[in-house]
Design a protein around this motif. Structure first.
Motif, PDB file in Angstrom:
ATOM      1  N   VAL A   2      59.005   0.908  35.257  1.00 36.12           N
ATOM      2  CA  VAL A   2      59.140  -0.537  35.034  1.00 36.12           C
ATOM      3  C   VAL A   2      60.176  -0.744  33.940  1.00 36.12           C
ATOM      4  O   VAL A   2      60.083  -0.132  32.856  1.00 36.12           O
ATOM      5  N   GLU A   3      61.164  -1.638  34.212  1.00 37.19           N
ATOM      6  CA  GLU A   3      62.222  -1.938  33.255  1.00 37.19           C
ATOM      7  C   GLU A   3      62.206  -3.429  32.928  1.00 37.19           C
ATOM      8  O   GLU A   3      61.990  -4.251  33.810  1.00 37.19           O
ATOM      9  N   LYS A   4      62.455  -3.736  31.664  1.00 27.63           N
ATOM     10  CA  LYS A   4      62.523  -5.131  31.229  1.00 27.63           C
ATOM     11  C   LYS A   4      63.793  -5.316  30.385  1.00 27.63           C
ATOM     12  O   LYS A   4      63.863  -4.893  29.235  1.00 27.63           O
ATOM     13  N   PRO A   5      64.850  -5.952  30.977  1.00 25.88           N
ATOM     14  CA  PRO A   5      66.050  -6.216  30.187  1.00 25.88           C
ATOM     15  C   PRO A   5      65.762  -7.247  29.094  1.00 25.88           C
ATOM     16  O   PRO A   5      64.958  -8.162  29.261  1.00 25.88           O
ATOM     17  N   SER A  36      70.058  -4.810  25.408  1.00 28.29           N
ATOM     18  CA  SER A  36      69.091  -3.714  25.406  1.00 28.29           C
ATOM     19  C   SER A  36      68.037  -3.915  26.489  1.00 28.29           C
ATOM     20  O   SER A  36      67.945  -4.984  27.102  1.00 28.29           O
ATOM     21  N   LYS A  37      67.217  -2.887  26.683  1.00 28.00           N
ATOM     22  CA  LYS A  37      66.115  -2.974  27.630  1.00 28.00           C
ATOM     23  C   LYS A  37      65.037  -1.975  27.234  1.00 28.00           C
ATOM     24  O   LYS A  37      65.297  -0.983  26.552  1.00 28.00           O
ATOM     25  N   VAL A  38      63.833  -2.240  27.668  1.00 24.48           N
ATOM     26  CA  VAL A  38      62.703  -1.339  27.465  1.00 24.48           C
ATOM     27  C   VAL A  38      62.237  -0.869  28.837  1.00 24.48           C
ATOM     28  O   VAL A  38      62.389  -1.593  29.833  1.00 24.48           O
ATOM     29  N   PHE A  39      61.672   0.315  28.861  1.00 24.76           N
ATOM     30  CA  PHE A  39      61.219   0.870  30.136  1.00 24.76           C
ATOM     31  C   PHE A  39      59.999   1.740  29.892  1.00 24.76           C
ATOM     32  O   PHE A  39      59.763   2.258  28.789  1.00 24.76           O
ATOM     33  N   ALA A  40      59.231   1.957  30.948  1.00 28.95           N
ATOM     34  CA  ALA A  40      58.064   2.835  30.921  1.00 28.95           C
ATOM     35  C   ALA A  40      57.791   3.271  32.354  1.00 28.95           C
ATOM     36  O   ALA A  40      58.060   2.520  33.311  1.00 28.95           O
ATOM     37  N   GLY A  41      57.284   4.513  32.510  1.00 27.11           N
ATOM     38  CA  GLY A  41      57.038   4.992  33.866  1.00 27.11           C
ATOM     39  C   GLY A  41      56.278   6.299  33.901  1.00 27.11           C
ATOM     40  O   GLY A  41      55.914   6.878  32.864  1.00 27.11           O
ATOM     41  N   TYR A  42      56.106   6.732  35.116  1.00 26.14           N
ATOM     42  CA  TYR A  42      55.350   7.963  35.355  1.00 26.14           C
ATOM     43  C   TYR A  42      56.010   8.699  36.508  1.00 26.14           C
ATOM     44  O   TYR A  42      56.443   8.079  37.492  1.00 26.14           O
ATOM     45  N   ARG A  43      56.069  10.040  36.385  1.00 28.20           N
ATOM     46  CA  ARG A  43      56.622  10.860  37.458  1.00 28.20           C
ATOM     47  C   ARG A  43      55.839  12.164  37.528  1.00 28.20           C
ATOM     48  O   ARG A  43      55.311  12.658  36.520  1.00 28.20           O
ATOM     49  N   VAL A  44      55.818  12.702  38.727  1.00 25.51           N
ATOM     50  CA  VAL A  44      55.124  13.959  38.947  1.00 25.51           C
ATOM     51  C   VAL A  44      55.853  14.719  40.047  1.00 25.51           C
ATOM     52  O   VAL A  44      56.352  14.120  41.004  1.00 25.51           O
ATOM     53  N   GLY A  45      55.976  16.043  39.875  1.00 20.98           N
ATOM     54  CA  GLY A  45      56.667  16.862  40.867  1.00 20.98           C
ATOM     55  C   GLY A  45      56.140  18.287  40.875  1.00 20.98           C
ATOM     56  O   GLY A  45      55.592  18.778  39.880  1.00 20.98           O
ATOM     57  N   GLY A  46      56.344  18.950  41.985  1.00 23.11           N
ATOM     58  CA  GLY A  46      55.904  20.339  42.106  1.00 23.11           C
ATOM     59  C   GLY A  46      56.617  21.026  43.246  1.00 23.11           C
ATOM     60  O   GLY A  46      57.235  20.380  44.102  1.00 23.11           O
ATOM     61  N   GLY A  47      56.562  22.364  43.269  1.00 20.61           N
ATOM     62  CA  GLY A  47      57.245  23.140  44.297  1.00 20.61           C
ATOM     63  C   GLY A  47      58.639  23.544  43.834  1.00 20.61           C
ATOM     64  O   GLY A  47      59.009  23.425  42.666  1.00 20.61           O
ATOM     65  N   SER A  48      59.421  24.017  44.792  1.00 21.48           N
ATOM     66  CA  SER A  48      60.774  24.497  44.483  1.00 21.48           C
ATOM     67  C   SER A  48      61.809  23.489  44.932  1.00 21.48           C
ATOM     68  O   SER A  48      61.671  22.847  45.981  1.00 21.48           O
TER      69      SER A  48
END
Length: 298
Positions: free
Chosen positions: A129-132, A138-150
């Motif tokens: 999520v981004e908020k200019p 300027s802008k603020v942002f926050a988020g989540y990510r997940v990954g696995g494997g090759s």
């Protein structure tokens, strides 16, 4: 010989009769002079009766039925289509401001990646999520990510994360570009200037319409008062014509005086018709105000 203070008066025995006769003649002349004053006063005061009656009616009439200038201006500013058009322009300017402010609304970015064939078995998912901000681009942002494997070496960003994924948040400030000014803030400034211009045009239109309404109101008031005055003048001339006709009938005045007064009556009638025509013309020219809705006898 008389014992009076002036004994010489006895030398003229007929003097008392002469003085008495002269006194009677003077009294008779005085009656001739002063006797017509009463009907003359009535003749002078009779034409004034319509004015006195009109003044009494004006004082006794309720003030609630008087059409005031403030009412006319308020009705004009409420109903005039030109001012409604300017107000619609102000609404459009508000919409432009709202649209330009939409560039600073929060945005959500999501991404998903999975290798189902080939030599790689990586899977990845993220949401941010981004908020200019209007502060120096300027802008603020926050988020989540997940990954696995090759993953391939050129996709280092998608490398395997921890089993619970990663949570990110931050604050981004440009160094030079889009710092002092950017497109989003420029659009907001332009739209806010449009609001100010619309407000100025509304006030200008209000002043113009208020002035036009005031001029129309006073023209209508003058035309209405002219009609009233000419009605009173006509009533006075007609009343005077009746009085002159009565005197002509009794032989006190020649018939020429009545003919001349009838000319005055016709002149007053023509003036009244012209005044009524001017008043109707004023009412037709004031269709954007409440003047045109007033009864013709107002």
């Amino acid at each position: 010989m008389s014992s009076g203070f002036f004994p010489s008066l006895n030398l003229f025995p007929g003097s008392r009769q002469l003085i008495r006769a002269r006194s009677l003649r003077a009294l008779h002349v005085g009656l001739l002079v002063f006797t017509p004053l009463a009907p003359l006063k009535a003749e002078i005061e009779a034409p004034m009766q319509p004015f006195k009656v009109a003044e009494a009616q004006r004082k006794s009439a309720p003030s609630g039925g008087v059409l005031k200038l403030d009412t006319i201006i308020a009705a004009t500013l409420k109903n005039h289509p030109a001012l409604k058009g300017e107000r619609e322009e102000r609404v459009a300017a508000d919409a432009e401001v709202l649209s330009s402010q939409g560039a600073f609304d929060p945005s959500i970015k999501a991404e998903a990646l999975s290798f189902v064939t080939g030599g790689y078995s990586g899977q990845y998912g993220s949401m941010f999520v981004e908020k200019p901000l209007q502060l120096y681009g300027s802008k603020v942002f926050a988020g989540y990510r997940v990954g696995g494997g090759s993953f391939p070496i050129y996709d280092n960003y998608y490398q395997e994360t921890l089993s619970g994924g990663e949570t990110q948040f931050g604050f981004e400030v440009p160094l030079l570009r889009d710092g002092p000014i950017d497109k989003r803030r420029t659009e907001i400034g332009k739209s806010e200037s449009g609001q100010q211009i619309a407000d100025a045009l509304i006030e200008q239109k209000k002043i113009e319409l208020s002035r036009a309404a005031a001029l129309t109101y006073w023209d209508w008031t003058a035309a209405r008062n002219k009609v009233r005055v000419y009605r009173q003048l006509l009533a006075t001339a007609q009343e005077r014509d009746k009085q002159i006709a009565e005197r002509v009938k009794k032989g006190d005045l020649p018939d020429f005086d009545r003919v001349d007064n009838q000319r005055t009556v016709m002149q007053r009638q023509a003036q009244l018709l012209a005044a009524e025509r001017d008043r109707k013309s004023t009412r037709l020219n004031s269709s954007h105000t409440d003047i045109s809705r007033m009864p013709s006898s107002a």
